[in-house]
Scaffold this motif. Structure first.
Motif, PDB file in Angstrom:
ATOM      1  N   MET A   1       1.256   6.288  -0.334  1.00 30.84           N
ATOM      2  CA  MET A   1       1.394   5.861   1.068  1.00 30.84           C
ATOM      3  C   MET A   1       0.565   6.772   1.971  1.00 30.84           C
ATOM      4  SD  MET A   1       2.559   3.646   3.109  1.00 30.84           S
ATOM      5  CE  MET A   1       3.777   2.801   2.166  1.00 30.84           C
ATOM      6  N   ALA A   2       0.601   8.070   1.702  1.00 32.18           N
ATOM      7  CA  ALA A   2      -0.216   9.011   2.485  1.00 32.18           C
ATOM      8  C   ALA A   2      -1.705   8.730   2.296  1.00 32.18           C
ATOM      9  CB  ALA A   2       0.115  10.446   2.083  1.00 32.18           C
ATOM     10  N   VAL A   3      -2.106   8.367   1.085  1.00 35.09           N
ATOM     11  CA  VAL A   3      -3.513   8.033   0.818  1.00 35.09           C
ATOM     12  C   VAL A   3      -3.927   6.807   1.629  1.00 35.09           C
ATOM     13  CG1 VAL A   3      -5.082   7.113  -0.935  1.00 35.09           C
ATOM     14  CG2 VAL A   3      -3.664   9.087  -1.467  1.00 35.09           C
ATOM     15  N   VAL A   4      -3.112   5.775   1.626  1.00 35.96           N
ATOM     16  CA  VAL A   4      -3.429   4.545   2.358  1.00 35.96           C
ATOM     17  C   VAL A   4      -3.561   4.828   3.855  1.00 35.96           C
ATOM     18  CG1 VAL A   4      -2.526   2.282   3.044  1.00 35.96           C
ATOM     19  CG2 VAL A   4      -2.468   2.989   0.643  1.00 35.96           C
ATOM     20  N   ILE A   5      -2.604   5.537   4.408  1.00 32.05           N
ATOM     21  CA  ILE A   5      -2.624   5.835   5.840  1.00 32.05           C
ATOM     22  C   ILE A   5      -3.832   6.693   6.194  1.00 32.05           C
ATOM     23  CG2 ILE A   5      -1.408   7.092   7.682  1.00 32.05           C
ATOM     24  CD1 ILE A   5       1.212   6.098   6.320  1.00 32.05           C
ATOM     25  N   THR A   6      -4.096   7.717   5.387  1.00 37.53           N
ATOM     26  CA  THR A   6      -5.229   8.600   5.659  1.00 37.53           C
ATOM     27  C   THR A   6      -6.558   7.865   5.543  1.00 37.53           C
ATOM     28  OG1 THR A   6      -3.944  10.487   4.861  1.00 37.53           O
ATOM     29  CG2 THR A   6      -6.331  10.777   5.018  1.00 37.53           C
ATOM     30  N   CYS A   7      -6.702   7.014   4.536  1.00 37.35           N
ATOM     31  CA  CYS A   7      -7.954   6.260   4.384  1.00 37.35           C
ATOM     32  C   CYS A   7      -8.139   5.268   5.529  1.00 37.35           C
ATOM     33  CB  CYS A   7      -8.005   5.560   3.031  1.00 37.35           C
ATOM     34  SG  CYS A   7      -8.304   6.720   1.687  1.00 37.35           S
TER      35      CYS A   7
END
Length: 120
Positions: A100-106
């Motif tokens: 989830m952090a990867v998706v938001i950051t990307c």
């Protein structure tokens, strides 16, 4: 592929790997970093090469959201390797929270890069 772009992508992958090792070593100590973590840093090289065609395409895309999408996709593979390998060192590692952090950051990377790098 453009040799300058290829070299830039490889250098960026190496720089991200070095920073990941440094940040993990500060938090956990060099001696406590497992062998799989060191080997996983090698995944950053192909992770940077896989989306290498997305960045030049994004630079020439006029529509802001399409450009942001391409930049976000371009950062997805290397950032996923970076984030998951460093998060997996934590005993309370949660794959769902990390992804989830990867998706938001990307998504944020895509929006920011699209705003900064307008088509020429």
């Amino acid at each position: 592929m453009n040799p300058l772009l290829l070299r830039s992508m490889l250098v960026t992958g190496l720089l991200i790997a070095v920073l990941n090792v440094i940040f993990a070593a500060v938090e956990y100590g060099f001696a406590n970093l497992p062998a799989w973590f060191w080997l996983a840093q090698l995944l950053l090289l192909p992770a940077m090469l896989a989306p290498a065609r997305l960045f030049p395409q994004a630079m020439h895309t006029r529509a802001y959201l399409s450009r942001a999408w391409l930049y976000g996709l371009g950062w997805a593979a290397p950032y996923t390797v970076y984030k998951l390998t460093s998060d997996a060192l934590n005993p309370n590692f949660s794959v769902g929270a990390s992804l989830m952090a990867v998706v938001i950051t990307c998504l944020l990377f895509g929006l920011i890069f699209a705003a900064l790098r307008k088509p020429q």
